[in-house]
Enzyme design. Structure first.
Site, short mmCIF file in Angstrom:
data_model
loop_
_atom_site.label_atom_id
_atom_site.label_comp_id
_atom_site.label_asym_id
_atom_site.label_seq_id
_atom_site.Cartn_x
_atom_site.Cartn_y
_atom_site.Cartn_z
N GLU A 169 6.96 7.37 3.72
CA GLU A 169 8.40 7.04 3.73
C GLU A 169 9.17 7.80 2.65
O GLU A 169 10.36 8.03 2.76
CB GLU A 169 8.61 5.53 3.58
CG GLU A 169 8.07 4.97 2.27
CD GLU A 169 8.24 3.46 2.14
OE1 GLU A 169 8.81 2.81 3.02
OE2 GLU A 169 7.77 2.92 1.10
N ARG B 260 6.37 3.89 -0.95
CA ARG B 260 7.46 4.20 -1.89
C ARG B 260 7.38 5.66 -2.36
O ARG B 260 7.32 6.55 -1.55
CB ARG B 260 7.44 3.24 -3.08
CG ARG B 260 8.03 1.90 -2.73
CD ARG B 260 8.61 1.22 -3.94
NE ARG B 260 7.63 1.12 -5.01
CZ ARG B 260 7.93 0.74 -6.23
NH1 ARG B 260 9.16 0.43 -6.54
NH2 ARG B 260 7.00 0.66 -7.14
N ARG C 101 1.40 -4.55 5.20
CA ARG C 101 1.25 -5.53 4.12
C ARG C 101 0.56 -6.81 4.59
O ARG C 101 0.31 -7.71 3.79
CB ARG C 101 2.63 -5.89 3.55
CG ARG C 101 3.33 -4.74 2.87
CD ARG C 101 3.88 -5.14 1.51
NE ARG C 101 4.79 -6.24 1.54
CZ ARG C 101 6.12 -6.15 1.36
NH1 ARG C 101 6.66 -4.96 1.15
NH2 ARG C 101 6.87 -7.21 1.36
N ASP D 154 0.84 0.20 -2.32
CA ASP D 154 1.22 1.60 -2.58
C ASP D 154 0.21 2.35 -3.44
O ASP D 154 0.21 3.58 -3.48
CB ASP D 154 2.59 1.64 -3.30
CG ASP D 154 3.68 0.92 -2.52
OD1 ASP D 154 3.56 0.83 -1.29
OD2 ASP D 154 4.65 0.45 -3.15
N GLY E 45 3.07 -5.65 -9.00
CA GLY E 45 3.12 -4.19 -9.09
C GLY E 45 3.93 -3.77 -10.31
O GLY E 45 4.14 -4.57 -11.23
N ASP E 46 4.45 -2.54 -10.29
CA ASP E 46 5.07 -2.02 -11.50
C ASP E 46 6.32 -2.80 -11.93
O ASP E 46 6.51 -3.04 -13.13
CB ASP E 46 5.36 -0.51 -11.37
CG ASP E 46 6.33 -0.22 -10.25
OD1 ASP E 46 6.23 -0.89 -9.20
OD2 ASP E 46 7.17 0.67 -10.39
N THR F 280 7.10 -6.06 -11.34
CA THR F 280 6.70 -7.37 -11.85
C THR F 280 6.02 -7.23 -13.21
O THR F 280 6.26 -8.02 -14.13
CB THR F 280 5.72 -8.03 -10.84
OG1 THR F 280 6.38 -8.08 -9.57
CG2 THR F 280 5.32 -9.42 -11.25
N ARG G 52 1.98 15.16 23.43
CA ARG G 52 3.14 14.91 22.57
C ARG G 52 2.80 15.11 21.09
O ARG G 52 1.64 15.09 20.71
CB ARG G 52 3.59 13.45 22.70
CG ARG G 52 4.34 13.16 23.96
CD ARG G 52 4.66 11.67 24.00
NE ARG G 52 5.44 11.37 25.20
CZ ARG G 52 5.66 10.13 25.63
NH1 ARG G 52 5.18 9.11 24.98
NH2 ARG G 52 6.38 9.93 26.71
N ASP H 145 13.77 -10.90 -7.64
CA ASP H 145 14.19 -11.68 -8.80
C ASP H 145 13.70 -11.09 -10.11
O ASP H 145 12.51 -11.09 -10.40
CB ASP H 145 13.67 -13.11 -8.65
CG ASP H 145 14.26 -13.77 -7.43
OD1 ASP H 145 15.49 -13.75 -7.31
OD2 ASP H 145 13.49 -14.26 -6.58
O1 F6P Z 1 5.87 -1.85 -2.66
C1 F6P Z 1 5.42 -2.32 -1.43
C2 F6P Z 1 6.37 -1.91 -0.32
O2 F6P Z 1 5.83 -2.37 0.90
C3 F6P Z 1 6.67 -0.43 -0.25
O3 F6P Z 1 5.64 0.32 0.33
C4 F6P Z 1 7.95 -0.44 0.54
O4 F6P Z 1 8.72 0.71 0.24
C5 F6P Z 1 8.65 -1.69 0.05
O5 F6P Z 1 7.64 -2.52 -0.51
C6 F6P Z 1 9.37 -2.46 1.13
O6 F6P Z 1 10.05 -3.53 0.55
P1 F6P Z 1 10.69 -4.72 1.38
O7 F6P Z 1 9.60 -5.69 1.71
O8 F6P Z 1 11.71 -5.30 0.45
O9 F6P Z 1 11.30 -4.14 2.62
#
Ligand code: F6P
Length: 361
Positions: free
Chosen positions: A235, A184, A288, A140, A115-116, A118, A175, A76
């Site tokens: 990622e 991010r 998270r 992040d 974060g950035d 918000t 393996r 949002d």
């Molecule tokens: O910014 C935190 C984060 O967990 C990132 O590391 C990740 O890319 C993104 O949010 C994932 O977002 P969502 O919860 O919308 O999948």
């Protein structure tokens, strides 16, 4: 003097949000006798006037709990807010409505925890005259102008624990085990958990990799009698000359890109180049969740207390920040003007390279 302050938690949740809320309420309500209004689900609550009064009883027992008792949203944007009218979706600037809402409630200042994305909206509200204090959060750790955000260390602990567990299967089955972590566009979680977990290869967005160099490292290990390898891939990592792998886009989010899938790309390439069996674990939102680490509980508590003190000093438009071992304040403008990436020639990367960790560059 009694004062009325608003608070919200925006963006992706992370461990420590409740600890900040607790510190704010304990200090503002318990110590100074102010009133705290908590808005639900980030900016959504501000736009829709969805709030509750936070009393000391609301924050009792929440220090150890992950998530946020207020709820959060990373979709949002109050300046570009999704509304549906007669079955039609449109995006509307609701910022004036927000300003009116808080004026009617008699709220003199908003504490915005995020974060950035918000905090960029917090900066824009400050430009419209809102009194705002920022508190930096994100797993992040990519917020500029603070050494560390709370939530990051807990995520690193979770990722390190996963690497420790992957080691056993890697060794037993000879393996390559790949762990894809969040972060991010920044490689902090991969870098720190990779070093802490004894990874052989770390791939981060800041250092585009050449898969042949990664394969070479694994083959060298195999020739030296180590028939397994651990790879931590952020990622946002990408091959030299290639692009980040986008999992999906979320249209109404301030940052619509959702990354994911690079682990599978690396696995496919490496199983051809090394003839070793390869498996991928995508750690995802586990990073998270959970109870904040002691470090994050302390940092979040320090940030919460510092935010209240900034209000007392009427230093609006500022974000609390950790610099060295000191809590200080920087302008929100400075905090959001760019992302904090891993310095490619910084000490942590040099340490990792010294002990033989391969980055593929
Ligand atoms: O910014 C935190 C984060 O967990 C990132 O590391 C990740 O890319 C993104 O949010 C994932 O977002 P969502 O919860 O919308 O999948």
């Amino acid at each position: 003097m009694s004062r009325k302050i608003g608070v919200l938690t925006g963006g992706g949740d992370c461990p420590g949000l409740n600890a900040v809320l607790r510190a704010i309420v304990k200090t503002a309500v318990g110590r100074y006798g102010w009133e705290i209004i908590g808005f639900r689900d980030g900016y959504r609550g501000l736009v829709l006037n969805d709030y509750l009064k936070l009393k000391r009883s609301n924050v009792s027992g929440i220090l150890v709990r992950g998530g946020t008792i207020l709820g959060s949203s990373n979709r949002d944007n109050p300046f570009h807010f999704k509304v549906e009218e007669n079955g039609e979706v449109k995006y509307v600037d609701m910022s004036d409505q927000v300003i009116n809402n808080i004026a009617e409630l008699g709220i003199e200042c908003m504490v915005i925890i995020g974060g950035d994305g918000t905090l960029a909206s917090a900066r824009d509200f400050a430009k419209k005259g809102m009194k705002v204090i920022g508190v930096p959060k994100t797993i992040d750790n990519d917020l500029y102008a603070t050494d560390t955000t709370f939530g990051f260390m807990t995520a690193v602990n979770t990722a390190t624990d996963a690497i420790d567990k992957l080691h056993t299967t890697a060794e037993s089955h000879h393996r390559i085990m790949i762990l894809e972590v969040m972060g991010r566009y920044a490689g902090w979680i991969a870098l720190e958990s990779g070093i802490a977990g004894g990874a052989d290869v770390i791939l981060i967005p800041e250092i585009p990799f050449q898969i042949k160099k990664v394969a070479q490292k694994i083959n060298d290990r195999k020739n030296a009698g180590k028939s397994f390898s651990i790879i931590v891939v952020a990622e946002g990592a990408k091959p030299l000359g290639g692009e980040m792998v986008v999992k999906k886009t979320v249209a109404d989010s301030p940052d619509p890109i959702r990354l994911g899938g690079i682990g599978n790309y690396v696995a496919e390439q490496l199983s051809c180049l090394t003839c070793l069996e390869t498996r991928v674990t995508v750690l995802g939102h586990v990073q998270r969740g959970g109870s904040p680490s002691p470090f994050d509980r302390i940092l979040a508590t320090r940030y919460g207390v510092a935010a209240v003190e900034l209000i007392r000093e009427e230093k609006y438009g500022m974000m609390v920040s950790l610099q060295g071992d000191r809590i200080t304040a920087v302008t929100i403008e400075e905090a959001v003007h760019k992302l904090k990436n891993v310095p490619v020639d910084g000490e942590l990367v040099r340490v990792a390279k010294s002990i033989g960790i391969e980055f593929g560059d």
